[in-house]
Motif scaffolding. Structure first.
Motif, PDB file in Angstrom:
ATOM      1  N   LYS A   1       2.933  -0.788  -7.801  1.00  0.00           N
ATOM      2  CA  LYS A   1       3.354  -0.458  -6.449  1.00  0.00           C
ATOM      3  C   LYS A   1       2.155  -0.098  -5.579  1.00  0.00           C
ATOM      4  N   ALA A   2       1.205   0.645  -6.167  1.00  0.00           N
ATOM      5  CA  ALA A   2       0.021   1.040  -5.404  1.00  0.00           C
ATOM      6  C   ALA A   2      -0.760  -0.194  -4.965  1.00  0.00           C
ATOM      7  N   CYS A   3      -0.854  -1.153  -5.860  1.00  0.00           N
ATOM      8  CA  CYS A   3      -1.526  -2.409  -5.546  1.00  0.00           C
ATOM      9  C   CYS A   3      -0.870  -3.096  -4.365  1.00  0.00           C
ATOM     10  N   GLU A   4       0.444  -3.127  -4.426  1.00  0.00           N
ATOM     11  CA  GLU A   4       1.188  -3.794  -3.367  1.00  0.00           C
ATOM     12  C   GLU A   4       0.927  -3.101  -2.037  1.00  0.00           C
ATOM     13  N   LEU A   5       1.001  -1.771  -2.044  1.00  0.00           N
ATOM     14  CA  LEU A   5       0.758  -1.027  -0.814  1.00  0.00           C
ATOM     15  C   LEU A   5      -0.658  -1.264  -0.314  1.00  0.00           C
TER      16      LEU A   5
END
Lengths: 137, 303
Positions: free
Chosen positions: B99-103
């Motif tokens: 999720k952090a990557c996506e953000l």
């Protein structure tokens, strides 16, 4: 200090592309934005380095707490440290959602495992009886 | 009379006459009486349809969320493990990283898009990403990844997007210090105008087209940009990494003259020979809003 990281693993291009394009169409709904191939690669690379950066930071925090396993708390603290604290809330929500989804899954899985074990036991018993029968008979 | 009525009633079929008897008070009466079942049903159906479709839309959006959250956990784990220092990872970590990557990608996309927009392009290029990295403090760790020479100084200032509201402060990327070395020294590459001459070009005209107000177009990004602003603040004090010598200026609401923040010496606002009337700070409490300015010596107002 620079870690040499293997070039093997890259993030799947299709997913990166989807994330980028969806955001672009949000930014400019009136016209289509294209993404250059090189730009996509740059996105992937940047994301990969971000993982390393966050991972290393979280790992340090974990070690400082004298633990072996990096956990969610380490990741959240790391995000604050690298000044990405605005990620913390949405990540927390995402994690909670994921746990909810998988709580159901786990129950199903353990049920399946129990059923399988029962079946296997039954099979073994039958086999044993058969063998005994052969021996005595 | 009676014969007429009778003649009338005989010529018309009985039903309409009964209707006309109940109808005359028209809509007002109908509203007062228990609603005609048909209308009511129609309304109900429409409401239900609306609810149905809005629910469908929500569902679709939710499904999309899950589909997007699909960065393969195994792959992420492998990337993490490439760092030998990282040993054991809990099961939750890769999920957070995904999720952090996506953000992160979203953030980078928005900022790169900004740069492309500034240069009136509809294709995102590598130099847009490079620009976004250079502009944003927290992306400093990427500075070596996307090579600096990728950043092209493009279209002149004339074609910048949107005249921004006067008084909105502009964030001007670092100029000068080309010798400040290091990969972080972006000297003059950005909107690389040498027009950092406060005395010259500045006073001539409101440079509203000159610099894109980053906050205006950032939209949902306001949070991060505000921190970028304060990051700039940090650098102004000589601390912090990354951007060196950030110039920030405020535009006089009266005449459009611009004054560099470092030059604003006091809250009363004295810049060389000019005196400024400062009405307060902007919403980020960083930049002074100038109501008008005047020549301190002659006392003559510029505007």
């Amino acid at each position: 200090m620079e870690k040499v990281v293997s070039e093997a693993e890259e993030l799947p291009k299709a997913i990166v592309r989807r994330v980028v394009k969806e955001k672009l169409s949000e930014c400019s709904p009136d016209y289509d934005f294209n993404v250059h191939k090189d730009a996509l690669l740059a996105f992937s690379e940047s994301a990969r380095i971000f993982i390393h950066y966050l991972s290393a930071t979280a790992n340090n925090i974990c070690k400082e707490s004298k633990r072996q396993t990096m956990n969610a708390e380490d990741v959240f603290k790391a995000l604050e440290e690298i000044e990405f604290s605005e990620f913390v809330k949405p990540l927390g929500a995402s994690l909670a959602e994921f746990k909810k989804k998988n709580a159901g899954k786990k129950v199903d899985q353990s049920r399946k495992m129990r059923r399988k074990r029962r079946e296997n036991r039954g099979f073994i018993c039958r086999k044993r009886n058969q063998n005994q029968a052969k021996e005595t008979g | 009379m009676d014969s007429n009525k009778q003649a009338q009633s005989s010529s018309y079929p009985p039903q309409p006459t009964t209707f006309s008897i109940t109808h005359p008070p028209n809509s007002a009466a109908i509203a007062g009486t228990p609603p005609v079942p048909f209308h009511h049903l129609l309304q109900q159906q429409q409401q239900q349809l609306q609810m149905f479709w809005s629910y469908q839309r929500q569902e679709i959006e939710q499904v999309n969320d899950f589909r997007n959250h699909q960065l393969p956990l195994a792959r992420i784990k492998k990337i993490m493990k490439a760092d030998e220092d990282v040993r054991m990872i809990s099961a939750e970590a890769p999920i957070l990283f995904a999720k952090a990557c996506e953000l992160f990608i979203l953030e980078l996309t928005i900022r790169s898009w900004l740069h492309a927009e500034e240069n009136k392009r509809r294709t995102l290029q590598k130099n847009d990403i490079a620009a976004a990295i250079t502009r944003t403090d927290i992306f400093d760790f990427l500075v070596d990844i996307v090579p600096r020479d990728e950043i092209k100084d493009e279209v002149g200032l004339g074609g910048m997007v949107g005249a921004t509201a006067s008084g909105v402060p502009y964030f001007y990327p670092p100029m000068g210090h080309p010798a400040s070395g290091g990969p972080a020294g972006p000297g003059g590459m950005m909107i690389g105008r040498p027009a950092v001459d406060p005395t010259g070009a500045m006073y001539a005209q409101p440079p509203s087209q000159a610099w894109q107000s980053v906050w205006q177009t950032a939209g949902a990004d306001d949070g991060s940009f505000a921190s970028g602003g304060s990051g700039g603040e940090r650098n102004l004090d000589g601390q912090g990494i990354g951007l060196v010598g950030v110039f920030v200026f405020s535009k006089c609401l009266g005449c459009g003259r611009v004054y560099f923040k470092d030059q604003l010496m006091t809250m009363a606002g004295l810049v060389g020979d000019c005196s400024l009337i400062i009405v307060g700070l902007d919403v980020w409490s960083v930049f002074p809003i100038l109501l008008s300015c005047f020549d301190a010596n002659t006392g003559q107002r510029h505007c």
